[in-house]
Scaffold this active site. Structure first.
Site, PDB file in Angstrom:
ATOM      1  N   GLU A   1       0.802  -1.251  -0.002  1.00 54.24           N
ATOM      2  CA  GLU A   1      -0.090   0.138   0.094  1.00 54.24           C
ATOM      3  C   GLU A   1       0.956   1.223   0.184  1.00 54.24           C
ATOM      4  O   GLU A   1       2.165   1.174   0.431  1.00 54.24           O
ATOM      5  CB  GLU A   1      -1.006  -0.003   1.326  1.00 54.24           C
ATOM      6  CG  GLU A   1      -1.730  -1.525   1.203  1.00 54.24           C
ATOM      7  CD  GLU A   1      -2.920  -1.389   2.150  1.00 54.24           C
ATOM      8  OE1 GLU A   1      -3.614  -0.239   2.217  1.00 54.24           O
ATOM      9  OE2 GLU A   1      -3.108  -2.398   2.714  1.00 54.24           O
TER      10      GLU A   1
ATOM     11  N   ASP B   1       1.003  -6.708  10.638  1.00 54.04           N
ATOM     12  CA  ASP B   1      -0.011  -7.625   9.997  1.00 54.04           C
ATOM     13  C   ASP B   1       0.314  -8.943  10.596  1.00 54.04           C
ATOM     14  O   ASP B   1      -0.660  -9.867  10.901  1.00 54.04           O
ATOM     15  CB  ASP B   1       0.060  -7.316   8.578  1.00 54.04           C
ATOM     16  CG  ASP B   1      -1.115  -8.367   7.878  1.00 54.04           C
ATOM     17  OD1 ASP B   1      -2.341  -8.169   8.142  1.00 54.04           O
ATOM     18  OD2 ASP B   1      -0.601  -9.248   7.219  1.00 54.04           O
TER      19      ASP B   1
ATOM     20  N   LYS C   1      -1.758 -11.764  12.801  1.00 49.29           N
ATOM     21  CA  LYS C   1      -2.203 -13.087  12.379  1.00 49.29           C
ATOM     22  C   LYS C   1      -1.760 -14.137  13.243  1.00 49.29           C
ATOM     23  O   LYS C   1      -2.560 -15.131  13.580  1.00 49.29           O
ATOM     24  CB  LYS C   1      -1.848 -13.378  10.936  1.00 49.29           C
ATOM     25  CG  LYS C   1      -2.661 -12.306  10.000  1.00 49.29           C
ATOM     26  CD  LYS C   1      -1.948 -12.371   8.655  1.00 49.29           C
ATOM     27  CE  LYS C   1      -2.529 -11.774   7.637  1.00 49.29           C
ATOM     28  NZ  LYS C   1      -1.869 -11.323   6.256  1.00 49.29           N
TER      29      LYS C   1
END
Lengths: 425, 425
Positions: free
Chosen positions: A190, A201, A205
């Site tokens: 991004e 991220d 997870k």
């Protein structure tokens, strides 16, 4: 035939994939499961913008509440992302007696305890297959396929952006910034890549996988998290000389009742299968005490792969399955990062003078760090890299030794270290 | 708490693993699923022989009927293997209203249609996770995790014995017979290794995966099956020169409504993940139309890994899950082997004379086979190997061309060919 009505909030990338699959695979799923999944409504802030699939007007709304409060809808699919409105949608949906499916790893990692408690108390189900590993059915594998296993260790490449960047750096010898720019150009990173490249991220997870593996509360704030921004082409080249690749691994393991939870760049022996997982692909290595080593590989993101996972969750909930009464309340203790043991790679920038190695290894010796191998590159006028691989050492000892070494007059730049996995030499 | 009573027929390798897990993980499974799995009885012809786990006398019997007819037993686990008494046990268990769990791939591949029909009509479940891929939850993944996918292709390394042998041949340059002997010494191959090395075991397993993927009847007699006994160290070395490894692949794929079902040694690009699956490990590559490429890796055999799969099935059935009303009655057509298209590797033993290549390529040309690359090894007095890789060709054309080529006076030995997977050059 049993009909189950589904409402989707969020008509973005994953929403579009989910809608396409629900519509195109309706007959296939009927045939396979005896359940007719009916897409009742899709909500998004913007329902005018053209998408890969166009829906009749009456299926679209800008008001998520129309879905959450619709008494006909059985399952609410949350695909807006983020941790603010998404949370409100989910909590409200649960309060209205809806089962929920979500791909929102940030939300579950950070507010999963509250969300699952609400669901548990109301006897409702939360499907979250799409939150980790995209289309890889890793949640189902761990919950059901490996139900007879104590999970000894999980090592995951669970962020495609960073794996793409590290693969590019490895294959082309380019620097982090160049690889990041390529990833951005290709749409794999991004504009603001922080969540990915800083490992956040992946930490989200692994929080989810650890709760599933050990039945413990979501513990995102306890995950040690280090990104890939400091990895250099030079370190990747040295790693290769030692027979390793550098991967951003998310690790959860248990030893003597203590759980380790960490995300950091890791040197992995290049003959390990997980070292061969390149590009945007994800893979999760799970070691169970009965099954031994297993690995699950696939696309960790994307409209259709993630949609595949969302729809699998919808089907499971529609069948009334979804297994474990998900109750993440095991007592647990997480090992402080300073207490973990690992092998280490060090790169020092040292003046090329006799006695440098002896000084550094002297400090290592004082801190119980034992050297496995050394590469000292050619002779030069100024500073040269001195690379050392160690046997297993304690993180705390390593940090203390480094502080001393960085003060040695023969050491010029700040030292670099990377943790190393694999069998000890 | 829901109690479910289990009886096991067959106290061999997998039976022992299953018993150990049922006893040692009883509390873990209770906690995870809310189900108490009670081992009610274990039957074996020989209950005197010492095993890794010893059971109280009252749990043991030499009469399988005691389990099959016990009104208290909910699930009968068949672990005797073979296609004779095992079938009787399962059919009788079904007639007595028992759910069945089995690891018996030969039985399902050869008599699955009859067994599943009986189960379907009685509304009973058959768990068969352990029949393919040992501890890898591939059945669950395909049935449930990828429920939203049309399965485009399955490529499996699903026989550990042959993968061990090929890995040994590749790593050590030894011949098939030597590698087989090593496998036998280590207990990875049986005294009579026919089922494994001739590809029959892989054919059993791909039969099961194909029925699951496409909903079609079990079609073992339609699987093209070729083993690894003719693979030489020389072919493995040539494969490497072209950038390939030789693996025994079990393949099921669908193209234009036609299904291909085949087991044969296959040259696979060495950068493919499945090429890195070595030793006794198994891996199944599944390509779904939504999820894209996925791969599942783990131990394909062994007491505890297979036991892990058996117990996962028991748990699923105990939960009343087990998903799809398994009805393998899709209409289908299987492509005759002669009609498949593949790339090919050929090794000719040809006199080292000018014009040999032109003669051979002439025959290829007549049969629409187009050459991609050639290796002709050094000059010699007698016959030398001439190795050719082709673009995609039809199997029938290849067989016809070979018949002609083998009659050419310049070609001395019978030609060798191996099918090649991967992108076309």
């Amino acid at each position: 035939m049993k009909q189950v009505k589904v409402g989707i909030i969020g008509f973005g990338t994953v929403g579009t994939g989910t809608v396409k699959i629900l519509l195109n695979k309706r007959d296939l799923i009927k045939k396979r499961t005896g359940i007719d999944l009916v897409l009742k409504k899709v909500a998004d802030k913007n329902i005018e913008k053209p998408r890969e699939i166009s829906l009749p007007k009456e299926l679209l709304t800008t008001d998520a509440g129309e879905i959450i409060r619709d008494p006909e809808i059985d399952i609410v699919v949350e695909l807006v992302g983020g941790t603010t409105v998404a949370k409100e949608f989910i909590m409200e949906a649960l309060k209205n007696g809806k089962h929920v499916v979500t791909a929102n790893k940030a939300l579950l990692a950070e507010h999963g305890n509250e969300i699952f408690r609400e669901a548990f108390e109301r006897g409702l189900k939360i499907g979250f297959e799409a939150s980790v590993g995209g289309g890889i059915p890793i949640i189902k594998v761990m919950k059901e396929g490996l139900v007879a296993n104590k999970m000894l260790a999980i090592y995951g490449i669970i962020n495609g952006t960073t794996n793409f960047i590290l693969t590019k750096m490895t294959d082309e010898g380019i620097d982090f910034q160049d690889a990041l720019r390529q990833a951005q150009t290709l749409g794999f990173a991004e504009a603001d890549p922080t969540l990915d490249i800083e490992g956040i991220d992946s930490a989200h997870k692994i929080t989810i996988l650890a709760s599933l593996a050990y039945g413990i509360p979501f513990s995102f704030d306890r995950v040690y998290c280090e990104g890939i921004t400091k990895i250099t082409a030079q370190d990747i080249a040295f790693a290769r000389e030692f027979g390793y690749k550098i991967k951003l691994l998310a690790i959860a393991k248990i030893l003597n009742g203590e759980i380790e939870l960490r995300v950091h760049p890791t040197m992995v022996p290049e003959h390990y299968l997980i070292s061969k997982v390149d590009g945007v692909f994800n893979a999760i290595y799970v070691e169970g005490d009965s099954v031994g080593s297993t690995l699950y590989y696939g696309r960790g993101a994307g409209s259709m792969p993630t949609g595949s996972a969302v729809v699998a969750d919808i089907v499971d909930i529609a069948k009334g399955v979804n297994t474990m009464p998900l109750d993440f309340s095991e007592k647990y203790s997480i090992k402080p990062m300073e207490e973990i043991e690992s092998m280490y790679y060090f790169r020092f920038t040292a003046l090329d003078r006799p006695g440098v190695l002896s000084k550094i290894s002297g400090v290592f010796g004082e801190h119980n760090i034992s050297i496995a191998s050394v590469i000292q590159k050619g002779r030069a006028q100024g500073a040269v890299p001195l690379v050392i691989l160690t046997h297993k050492a304690r993180e705390k000892d390593v940090l203390q030794a480094l502080e001393k070494i960085d003060k040695l007059p023969v050491v010029s730049d700040k030292s670099v270290f990377i943790r190393v996995e694999g069998e000890e030499a």
